[in-house]
Design a protein around this motif. Structure first.
Motif, mmCIF file in Angstrom:
data_model
loop_
_atom_site.group_PDB
_atom_site.id
_atom_site.type_symbol
_atom_site.label_atom_id
_atom_site.label_comp_id
_atom_site.label_asym_id
_atom_site.label_seq_id
_atom_site.Cartn_x
_atom_site.Cartn_y
_atom_site.Cartn_z
ATOM 1 N N UNK A 32 0.788 -1.226 0.000
ATOM 2 C CA UNK A 32 0.000 0.000 0.000
ATOM 3 C C UNK A 32 0.815 1.269 0.000
ATOM 4 N N UNK A 33 2.065 1.161 0.435
ATOM 5 C CA UNK A 33 2.945 2.323 0.456
ATOM 6 C C UNK A 33 2.410 3.443 1.335
ATOM 7 N N UNK A 34 2.588 4.681 0.908
ATOM 8 C CA UNK A 34 2.143 5.822 1.706
ATOM 9 C C UNK A 34 0.630 5.831 1.936
ATOM 10 N N UNK A 35 -0.116 5.227 1.026
ATOM 11 C CA UNK A 35 -1.574 5.196 1.177
ATOM 12 C C UNK A 35 -1.988 4.389 2.403
ATOM 13 N N UNK A 42 -1.579 7.874 10.094
ATOM 14 C CA UNK A 42 -0.185 8.252 10.339
ATOM 15 C C UNK A 42 0.270 9.177 9.215
ATOM 16 N N UNK A 43 -0.170 10.429 9.280
ATOM 17 C CA UNK A 43 0.057 11.365 8.188
ATOM 18 C C UNK A 43 1.519 11.731 8.025
ATOM 19 N N UNK A 48 6.409 11.299 4.696
ATOM 20 C CA UNK A 48 7.829 10.962 4.569
ATOM 21 C C UNK A 48 8.021 9.849 3.547
ATOM 22 N N UNK A 49 7.183 8.833 3.634
ATOM 23 C CA UNK A 49 7.266 7.701 2.704
ATOM 24 C C UNK A 49 7.062 8.181 1.262
ATOM 25 N N UNK A 83 2.376 0.314 16.879
ATOM 26 C CA UNK A 83 2.391 0.141 18.338
ATOM 27 C C UNK A 83 2.591 1.488 19.022
ATOM 28 N N UNK A 84 3.521 2.269 18.516
ATOM 29 C CA UNK A 84 3.775 3.596 19.070
ATOM 30 C C UNK A 84 2.542 4.487 18.953
#
Length: 96
Positions: A32-35, A42-43, A48-49, A83-84
């Protein structure tokens, strides 16, 4: 017969909602990559990705290793990132 990978299970103390985080999320992030990160909320990681991917593609063909590294790196880091995220939101880890 193979067994399923153990998953970390987080629970929202406010409403009892549960979410599982496992290595399968890494596979989903790889495809899925950045999507994938945008859908998960996790914007920063999505941006960044995407930026690393675009920069690597602009530097093609020498940037190919950067693109591959970013995608595999994020796939491996996905369980830790999620998790974070759940810990920051105050969710309790109940299993895993």
């Amino acid at each position: 017969m193979a067994t399923a990978a153990p998953a970390m299970i987080f629970e929202n103390p406010a409403n009892g909602q549960r979410e599982a985080v496992s290595n399968r999320d890494g596979v989903r992030a790889f495809f899925g990559g950045p999507f994938y990160f945008a859908v998960k909320g996790e914007w920063v990681h999505a941006a960044i990705h995407a930026a690393l991917t675009v920069i690597g593609l602009l530097l093609w063909p020498s940037g190919a290793l950067m693109v591959i590294g970013a995608w595999f790196g994020y796939a491996c880091a996905t369980p830790t990132i999620l998790e974070s995220r759940f810990r920051r939101m105050g969710w309790q880890k109940i299993a895993g």
